[in-house]
Design an enzyme around this catalytic site. Structure first.
Site, PDB file in Angstrom:
ATOM      1  N   CYS A 262       0.799  -1.234   0.000  1.00 47.79           N
ATOM      2  CA  CYS A 262       0.000   0.000   0.000  1.00 47.79           C
ATOM      3  C   CYS A 262       0.831   1.284   0.000  1.00 47.79           C
ATOM      4  O   CYS A 262       0.268   2.381  -0.030  1.00 47.79           O
ATOM      5  CB  CYS A 262      -0.963  -0.015   1.185  1.00 47.79           C
ATOM      6  SG  CYS A 262      -2.036  -1.457   1.131  1.00 47.79           S
TER       7      CYS A 262
ATOM      8  N   HIS B  57      -3.390   7.964   6.643  1.00 50.20           N
ATOM      9  CA  HIS B  57      -3.593   6.692   5.931  1.00 50.20           C
ATOM     10  C   HIS B  57      -4.989   6.182   6.294  1.00 50.20           C
ATOM     11  O   HIS B  57      -5.717   5.731   5.428  1.00 50.20           O
ATOM     12  CB  HIS B  57      -2.496   5.696   6.314  1.00 50.20           C
ATOM     13  CG  HIS B  57      -2.514   4.446   5.500  1.00 50.20           C
ATOM     14  ND1 HIS B  57      -2.469   4.447   4.122  1.00 50.20           N
ATOM     15  CD2 HIS B  57      -2.590   3.131   5.854  1.00 50.20           C
ATOM     16  CE1 HIS B  57      -2.512   3.206   3.675  1.00 50.20           C
ATOM     17  NE2 HIS B  57      -2.595   2.385   4.707  1.00 50.20           N
TER      18      HIS B  57
ATOM     19  N   ALA C 292      -6.223  -1.648  14.180  1.00 50.38           N
ATOM     20  CA  ALA C 292      -4.795  -1.491  14.464  1.00 50.38           C
ATOM     21  C   ALA C 292      -4.203  -0.264  13.779  1.00 50.38           C
ATOM     22  O   ALA C 292      -3.492   0.530  14.413  1.00 50.38           O
ATOM     23  CB  ALA C 292      -4.059  -2.748  14.006  1.00 50.38           C
TER      24      ALA C 292
ATOM     25  N   GLU D 204      -1.638   5.007  14.022  1.00 54.40           N
ATOM     26  CA  GLU D 204      -1.387   6.265  13.313  1.00 54.40           C
ATOM     27  C   GLU D 204      -1.837   7.452  14.162  1.00 54.40           C
ATOM     28  O   GLU D 204      -1.140   8.466  14.258  1.00 54.40           O
ATOM     29  CB  GLU D 204      -2.117   6.270  11.960  1.00 54.40           C
ATOM     30  CG  GLU D 204      -1.830   7.525  11.140  1.00 54.40           C
ATOM     31  CD  GLU D 204      -2.486   7.510   9.768  1.00 54.40           C
ATOM     32  OE1 GLU D 204      -3.430   6.708   9.559  1.00 54.40           O
ATOM     33  OE2 GLU D 204      -2.055   8.298   8.910  1.00 54.40           O
TER      34      GLU D 204
ATOM     35  N   LYS E  89     -10.674   7.817   3.068  1.00 60.82           N
ATOM     36  CA  LYS E  89     -10.965   6.461   2.574  1.00 60.82           C
ATOM     37  C   LYS E  89     -12.429   6.045   2.747  1.00 60.82           C
ATOM     38  O   LYS E  89     -12.850   5.063   2.135  1.00 60.82           O
ATOM     39  CB  LYS E  89     -10.028   5.451   3.238  1.00 60.82           C
ATOM     40  CG  LYS E  89      -8.593   5.539   2.701  1.00 60.82           C
ATOM     41  CD  LYS E  89      -7.714   4.434   3.219  1.00 60.82           C
ATOM     42  CE  LYS E  89      -6.354   4.402   2.540  1.00 60.82           C
ATOM     43  NZ  LYS E  89      -5.457   5.489   2.937  1.00 60.82           N
TER      44      LYS E  89
ATOM     45  N   HIS F  65      -9.942   2.151   0.039  1.00 60.71           N
ATOM     46  CA  HIS F  65      -8.482   2.026   0.116  1.00 60.71           C
ATOM     47  C   HIS F  65      -7.982   1.523  -1.232  1.00 60.71           C
ATOM     48  O   HIS F  65      -8.167   0.358  -1.582  1.00 60.71           O
ATOM     49  CB  HIS F  65      -8.115   1.051   1.237  1.00 60.71           C
ATOM     50  CG  HIS F  65      -6.639   0.957   1.493  1.00 60.71           C
ATOM     51  ND1 HIS F  65      -5.699   1.564   0.694  1.00 60.71           N
ATOM     52  CD2 HIS F  65      -5.933   0.326   2.483  1.00 60.71           C
ATOM     53  CE1 HIS F  65      -4.487   1.308   1.158  1.00 60.71           C
ATOM     54  NE2 HIS F  65      -4.599   0.555   2.242  1.00 60.71           N
TER      55      HIS F  65
ATOM     56  N   PHE G 141       1.792  -3.301   4.530  1.00 63.73           N
ATOM     57  CA  PHE G 141       2.203  -4.603   5.086  1.00 63.73           C
ATOM     58  C   PHE G 141       3.721  -4.601   5.288  1.00 63.73           C
ATOM     59  O   PHE G 141       4.468  -4.055   4.481  1.00 63.73           O
ATOM     60  CB  PHE G 141       1.901  -5.708   4.080  1.00 63.73           C
ATOM     61  CG  PHE G 141       0.533  -6.293   4.177  1.00 63.73           C
ATOM     62  CD1 PHE G 141      -0.455  -5.715   4.945  1.00 63.73           C
ATOM     63  CD2 PHE G 141       0.224  -7.451   3.473  1.00 63.73           C
ATOM     64  CE1 PHE G 141      -1.721  -6.279   5.014  1.00 63.73           C
ATOM     65  CE2 PHE G 141      -1.040  -8.021   3.533  1.00 63.73           C
ATOM     66  CZ  PHE G 141      -2.003  -7.429   4.305  1.00 63.73           C
TER      67      PHE G 141
END
Lengths: 375, 214
Positions: free
Chosen positions: A143, A268, A274, A279, A297, A302, A359
């Site tokens: 991402c 983000h 999580a 963030e 988003k 996303h 990731f």
């Protein structure tokens, strides 16, 4: 010896398409009007259940949508062609959707799969065939793919290796990503609600963001980039957002700015438990002056490897219009210290920071500046 | 534009089907983590140890990515069976360097490029520009594709199904003595040819300096 030298780099032209609109203006208007492009579909999850997905509503193929965006940038730039332009692509799935069709259509065989169309490279292959770029490199860091391409674009331009760089972030919907995120238990069956206490997960989406960078002055300047790794877990971010904080600090250092300069953060903000918590904590800890924070988003979904370019374009639209869009769907904010507007706010904004995390704990932050007429 | 890179150390692995001596039990002490590592990740960890990796930034290149994980997922989709969360989390191209960052506790920059047969050239160009900041950079180029559909996909006749090259580099003003001449290594994936060529030339020199043209 050639070294990287600080150089003024500007956005020369930009274009985007995603489920929230087929142009940057349409996407920005959707954000201001809270018109989400997320819709429920039955065609993606293998168990036949509904998933909330951000699919571009267009009769054209994804490849043609991408080519239209690139053509739009070429037309709105001062360039006659891209023959002297360096192409940087960011994508996490490349031609995966096409390969899935071949594999399933041929009864579970790879015999018809063409690597030029299957691999991550398929995007630059298509673009090089049409435009004949000077050179090209494809980044694939999940991402953060197109964010890493922007980081490298700044370094390429500062090295003097080229005069213009075209960054293309592109990812289409694939069965692999929708079902993969579902397997991880982070896919929402409703429109995402980033930073909400009751958030239920993310919406996989497709999109294209195209940005032409160069040294010719414009009203938006690229001033800082920062990267980091979490070094923590393959899918979960560090709970205190240490990697995210480090990327944002590195971007501030690269821009020679202190944290109080940032007026708006395009988070983000995926809508997963999580990510948003980590963030949010990183932002709270690094920005005591509480800049406006927004996740877009819940409107765009996303867009995976494309989100870096698409959300930098959204941040540029915020700077151009001096209006921060509301956080659509936010009803019950989890971290009270975050300054998350629930209505559109028109205010003087000079610096915007855009985050992308991936990731493996791959983190990128990018800072852009509104150049005023006087400066 | 030309950038000269001093090659401080280098390493290579090439195997027909599977690299056997990757020292996983020594290099990855935690069993649970070791079990989750993909084939490319194991090669990355081994190569990094061979070139004296500490906390340098990394430019990683792979043409095909994590094909084992990808094949498992697409088969599950085809058969409408449950997708393994581990397969999905291991399916992205940057998986090997993510594991490397966790094992080395390196919070620095790690980027991944993928340009099919041009992948090793992209690693070299990206690494050369990144190295202009003045620090050492680890260039890694790995492709491991010993997976269930390899016979249907292997149209180039590649016989080394696991291969990887690592070069630890830094910018230098010294004159170059290695130039990329596009040599071919038919048994190895074309995505590694230039990196392998440089490794082979560097091994014969006491002070290898590579010229990269961008």
């Amino acid at each position: 010896m050639a070294m990287l030298k600080s150089k003024e780099i500007y956005i020369q032209a930009m274009s985007a398409s995603c489920c929230a609109g087929v142009s940057k203006e349409e996407i920005y208007e959707s954000l201001l009007l809270s018109k989400s492009g997320i819709k429920k579909h039955k065609d993606f999850l293998i168990d036949g259940s509904l998933s909330a997905i951000g699919k571009i509503d267009s009769p054209h193929s994804f490849e043609n949508i991408m080519l239209e965006q690139v053509e739009d940038v070429l037309k709105s730039s001062e360039l006659e062609s891209f023959h002297n332009t360096f192409l940087l692509v960011g994508s996490s799935v490349g031609g995966m959707a096409w390969s899935e069709e071949q594999f399933i259509g041929s009864g579970g065989s790879c015999i018809d799969i063409d690597l030029n169309r299957q691999s991550i490279y398929s995007i630059s292959h298509t673009l090089n065939k049409k435009y004949g770029f000077k050179d090209s490199i494809t980044f694939s860091t999940a991402c953060t793919s197109s964010s890493n391409a922007i980081v490298f674009a700044k370094e390429l331009l500062e090295s003097g290796a080229c005069e213009e760089v075209l960054v293309v972030g592109a990812d289409s919907i694939s069965l692999t990503t929708v079902n993969g995120f579902n397997a991880l238990g982070v896919l929402s069956d409703e429109c995402a609600t980033p930073f909400d206490r009751d958030r239920t997960g993310m919406n996989v989406a497709e999109g294209v963001g195209v940005i032409l960078l160069g040294s010719m002055p414009s009203d938006i300047k690229l001033v800082g980039v920062g990267c980091s790794s979490d070094a923590h877990n393959i899918t979960h971010p560090h709970p205190e957002g240490n990697g995210a904080k480090s990327a944002m600090q590195n971007a501030l250092d690269n821009a020679n700015l202190d944290a109080s300069s940032i007026d708006y953060i395009n988070a983000h903000g995926t809508g997963t438990t999580a990510n948003d918590r980590a963030e949010g904590r990183a932002i709270i800890s690094l920005f005591p002056n509480r800049p406006l924070v927004g996740s877009t988003k819940s409107i765009t979904g996303h867009t995976l490897g494309a989100c870096g370019t698409i959300e930098l374009i959204i941040s540029a639209m915020v700077l151009k219009n001096q209006t921060v869009p509301q956080n659509f769907n936010l009803k019950n904010q989890e971290l009270e210290e975050l300054n998350l507007p629930i209505e559109n706010i028109s205010i003087e904004i000079k610096f915007a920071l855009s985050n992308a995390f991936a990731f493996g704990g791959n983190n990128v932050s990018i800072i852009i500046q509104k150049v005023s007429d006087e400066s | 534009m030309k950038v000269n890179l001093k090659i401080i150390s280098s390493a290579v692995v090439l195997a027909d089907t599977k690299c056997e001596e990757l020292q996983e039990k020594i290099l990855v002490k935690k069993m649970m983590l070791r079990r989750r590592l993909t084939r490319s990740s194991r090669i990355a960890v081994y190569l990094a140890s061979k070139v004296g990796y500490g906390h340098e930034r990394i430019v990683f290149g792979t043409a095909y990515g994590e094909v084992n994980a990808t094949a498992d997922i697409i088969e599950s989709i085809y058969n409408k069976t449950l997708i393994s969360p581990t397969a999905f989390q291991n399916s992205v191209h940057n998986t090997p360097v993510s594991y490397l960052s966790m094992l080395s506790e390196n919070m620095g920059e790690m980027t991944t490029v993928s340009d099919l047969f041009n992948t090793s050239l992209s690693v070299l160009k990206t690494g050369a520009i990144k190295a202009l900041k003045g620090d050492r950079i680890l260039l890694l180029n790995i492709d491991a594709f010993n997976f269930k559909f390899i016979e249907q996909m292997n149209r180039c006749g590649v016989s080394k199904l696991e291969s990887g090259v690592a070069l630890m580099v830094e910018v230098t003003q010294e004159e170059a003595n290695i130039y990329i001449e596009d040599e071919r290594y038919g048994e190895v994936s074309p995505s590694l040819w230039q990196m392998l060529e440089i490794y082979n030339k560097a091994e014969k020199l006491s002070n290898p300096v590579l010229e990269v043209e961008i």
